[in-house]
Write an enzyme that holds these catalytic residues in place. Structure first.
Site, PDB file in Angstrom:
ATOM      1  N   ASP A 162      23.479  28.325  24.175  1.00  0.00           N
ATOM      2  CA  ASP A 162      22.525  28.129  22.995  1.00  0.00           C
ATOM      3  C   ASP A 162      23.362  29.101  21.834  1.00  0.00           C
ATOM      4  O   ASP A 162      23.606  30.184  22.015  1.00  0.00           O
ATOM      5  CB  ASP A 162      21.109  28.788  22.993  1.00  0.00           C
ATOM      6  CG  ASP A 162      20.454  27.824  23.794  1.00  0.00           C
ATOM      7  OD1 ASP A 162      20.855  26.666  24.378  1.00  0.00           O
ATOM      8  OD2 ASP A 162      19.533  28.070  24.474  1.00  0.00           O
ATOM      9  N   ASP A 191      25.056  23.474  25.151  1.00  0.00           N
ATOM     10  CA  ASP A 191      23.774  23.103  25.234  1.00  0.00           C
ATOM     11  C   ASP A 191      23.070  23.036  23.873  1.00  0.00           C
ATOM     12  O   ASP A 191      23.646  22.418  23.088  1.00  0.00           O
ATOM     13  CB  ASP A 191      22.867  24.112  26.111  1.00  0.00           C
ATOM     14  CG  ASP A 191      21.616  23.822  26.659  1.00  0.00           C
ATOM     15  OD1 ASP A 191      21.159  22.705  26.344  1.00  0.00           O
ATOM     16  OD2 ASP A 191      20.603  24.664  27.079  1.00  0.00           O
ATOM     17  N   ASP A 195      17.300  26.893  19.742  1.00  0.00           N
ATOM     18  CA  ASP A 195      16.434  26.534  20.546  1.00  0.00           C
ATOM     19  C   ASP A 195      15.417  27.589  20.539  1.00  0.00           C
ATOM     20  O   ASP A 195      15.706  28.909  20.513  1.00  0.00           O
ATOM     21  CB  ASP A 195      16.847  26.649  22.140  1.00  0.00           C
ATOM     22  CG  ASP A 195      17.644  25.408  22.367  1.00  0.00           C
ATOM     23  OD1 ASP A 195      17.560  24.300  21.422  1.00  0.00           O
ATOM     24  OD2 ASP A 195      17.921  25.048  23.558  1.00  0.00           O
ATOM     25  N   ARG A 244      17.740  15.606  19.535  1.00  0.00           N
ATOM     26  CA  ARG A 244      17.049  16.912  19.584  1.00  0.00           C
ATOM     27  C   ARG A 244      17.278  17.314  18.045  1.00  0.00           C
ATOM     28  O   ARG A 244      17.868  18.445  17.966  1.00  0.00           O
ATOM     29  CB  ARG A 244      17.312  17.866  20.578  1.00  0.00           C
ATOM     30  CG  ARG A 244      17.058  17.492  21.967  1.00  0.00           C
ATOM     31  CD  ARG A 244      17.233  18.567  23.001  1.00  0.00           C
ATOM     32  NE  ARG A 244      16.959  17.988  24.212  1.00  0.00           N
ATOM     33  CZ  ARG A 244      17.117  18.807  25.414  1.00  0.00           C
ATOM     34  NH1 ARG A 244      17.168  20.050  25.215  1.00  0.00           N
ATOM     35  NH2 ARG A 244      16.566  18.268  26.511  1.00  0.00           N
TER      36      ARG A 244
END
Length: 518
Positions: A162, A191, A195, A244
């Site tokens: 991340d 990734d 987040d 996302r």
């Protein structure tokens, strides 16, 4: 759960080239000030987000320097503004220990702390293959930085892949004017870019760029992780992302005035009871930009004023419920803070001029017109944050207080001595055993010091990189900067003063550590 497809990086690069070709104005370089602008969105709630406002300001050029600044505070909640310039990477980011921090190698670790601002200044701050991890912390500001190519597999790895990750009771974070980017999806080792999980709340992401990644970011790590929320996304560019943007599991999000380009599989994915207010955004050349995807657990949305430009929609199915082709609201979301909406039609242009690092912290005035906030100079407490004057040009007044004093420090290189820095000779020196280390001057009783001169041996000038000057007795950072030379700060009475080298080029060497009362 579906797997992200390989990214269309060549298309993204071509798009970037086109953007450059249409005459984007080069904005004047502005050295960012931590005091310019204030938090917006949900980060203003729950007591607000002020970061390190009112605290000491230090400047660093390494990840170890960031950790050192955190670890030398009086406590884990002592406010601090950390100005960052240069490239932060695995080679210059090591664990630092201290009572006011909990750090680790290979990641910028903001763990169990509060009241911190990290801001890129000068020529910019780039976190290369190195993520920022925020855990069990609150009141954090991150501005004007680029974070790129953070991997969870391959080499080197950092922060679970991340760019910025938050978890475990995080509260009040504002990320602003950041550029978060990868070079592929999960199969290439990357990734999420942004987040939040495990009870993270009151977060704003503003004026930032997220691009070239399989996953833009998530709020909630699983369908059962529904304790997150109260997140605002505004004036961001999402470009060349598989999905996302964000994925929202439970909680509330406010998503306005963002520009979405080339979302390949899905965009805003509201599911598991989540509610999103989606207004005045511009979606272009994308697929399934809003809805509930890859689950039968529905989420909800309130829509108004959005533009859908060449957006395609899939057919509804058991695990897919796209909001289009004619998106309608199926919930209502009350927003508790004031905000101004740009018209959706101008969003691509205003975001192009304001989003990302190194744009002068430009913002929209709420009427489609970018503006540069007037910086309010910070007042470093208690010392300056600028680099010392190279190769001292003015001899300080009075005697060199280091002559006849004591000295010690961290592990020294073979053949060097702590005493060499106070013998009045440039032909001898001290050097740490590695690229960083401490050297101290000490006295038997309190001594007033207002100026320090660090001299390097002839032929080695420039090896000392970032540093901090520390009151050893209290842990207070008196000054910070880079390079040897004259360092001035408000006169301080102390018994031991430490010159802490946090970054270097080659083996740093100190020939003389001079101290003066004025």
């Amino acid at each position: 759960m579906r797997r992200p497809v390989a990214l269309r990086l060549q298309v993204a690069l071509a798009t970037t080239a086109v953007g450059a070709a249409i005459g984007v104005a080069v904005l004047p370089t502005q050295e960012a000030s931590a005091a310019a602008g204030a938090a917006t969105g949900y980060a203003t709630q729950n007591g607000g987000t002020t970061g390190g406002a009112g605290g000491q300001t230090v400047r660093v050029s390494t990840g170890t320097g960031i950790h050192t600044a955190l670890c030398t505070r009086a406590s884990s909640s002592t406010p601090i503004i950390i100005e960052v310039q240069g490239t932060i990477n695995h080679g210059n980011t090591t664990k630092v220990s201290g009572g006011s921090c909990s750090t680790a190698d290979g990641v910028i670790e903001l763990k169990q702390i509060s009241n911190v601002t990290i801001i890129g200044v000068g020529t910019g701050a780039v976190f290369d293959q190195l993520g920022i991890h925020i855990r069990e912390s609150r009141n954090i500001i991150i501005r004007n930085v680029t974070i790129r190519n953070v991997k969870k597999s391959g080499s080197p790895t950092s922060n679970g892949g991340d760019a910025i990750g938050m978890e475990s009771g995080v509260r009040n974070v504002w990320v602003d004017h950041a550029t978060l980017e990868a070079s592929g999806g999960e199969s290439e080792g990357f990734d999420g870019l942004f987040d939040m999980k495990d009870n993270t709340q009151y977060v704003t992401l503003s004026y930032s760029i997220l691009r070239n990644s399989g996953r833009g970011g998530l709020i909630g790590s699983s369908e059962s992780d529904r304790s997150n929320g109260f997140v605002t996304f505004h004036h961001n560019l999402y470009e060349n992302i598989d999905s996302r943007t964000p994925l929202l599991r439970g909680g509330i999000a406010h998503i306005y005035n963002n520009h979405y380009v080339s979302l390949h599989e899905s965009g805003i994915n509201s599911r598991a009871g989540a509610r999103a207010k989606v207004e005045n955004n511009y979606f272009r050349n994308s697929k399934d930009v809003l809805g509930t995807f890859y689950t039968s657990e529905a989420g909800y949305w309130q829509v108004a004023g959005n533009v859908f430009d060449n957006v395609t929609w899939s057919s509804p199915g058991t695990d897919n419920n796209p909001a289009g082709p004619n998106p309608q609201s199926n919930t209502s979301v009350s927003i508790p803070y004031p905000y101004s909406l740009d018209g959706a039609a101008c969003v691509p242009d205003v975001v192009r001029q304001t989003a990302g690092a190194n744009t002068g912290l430009r913002e929209s005035n709420g009427s489609c017109s970018p503006q540069t906030p007037a910086p309010t100079p910070t007042t470093p407490t208690p010392g300056p944050t600028t680099s010392p004057t190279p190769g001292p040009t003015q001899q300080p007044g009075g005697p060199n207080l280091s002559i006849g004093a004591g000295s010690d420090g961290s592990s020294k290189a073979d053949g060097t001595s702590y005493g060499n820095v106070r013998d009045g000779s440039l032909s001898t020196h001290w050097s740490p055993s590695g690229a960083t280390g401490d050297i101290s001057i000490k006295w038997g009783s309190a001594t007033r010091v207002a100026r320090v001169v660090i001299r390097e041996p002839s032929g080695t000038q420039g090896s000392i990189g970032s540093w901090q000057l520390v009151n050893h007795g209290t842990g207070a950072v008196l000054a910070a900067g880079s390079g040897a030379g004259v360092i001035t700060f408000p006169a301080t009475s102390l018994t031991k003063i430490t010159f802490r080298i946090t970054g270097s080029s080659g083996a740093p060497k100190v020939a003389e550590f001079e101290t003066y009362a004025s």
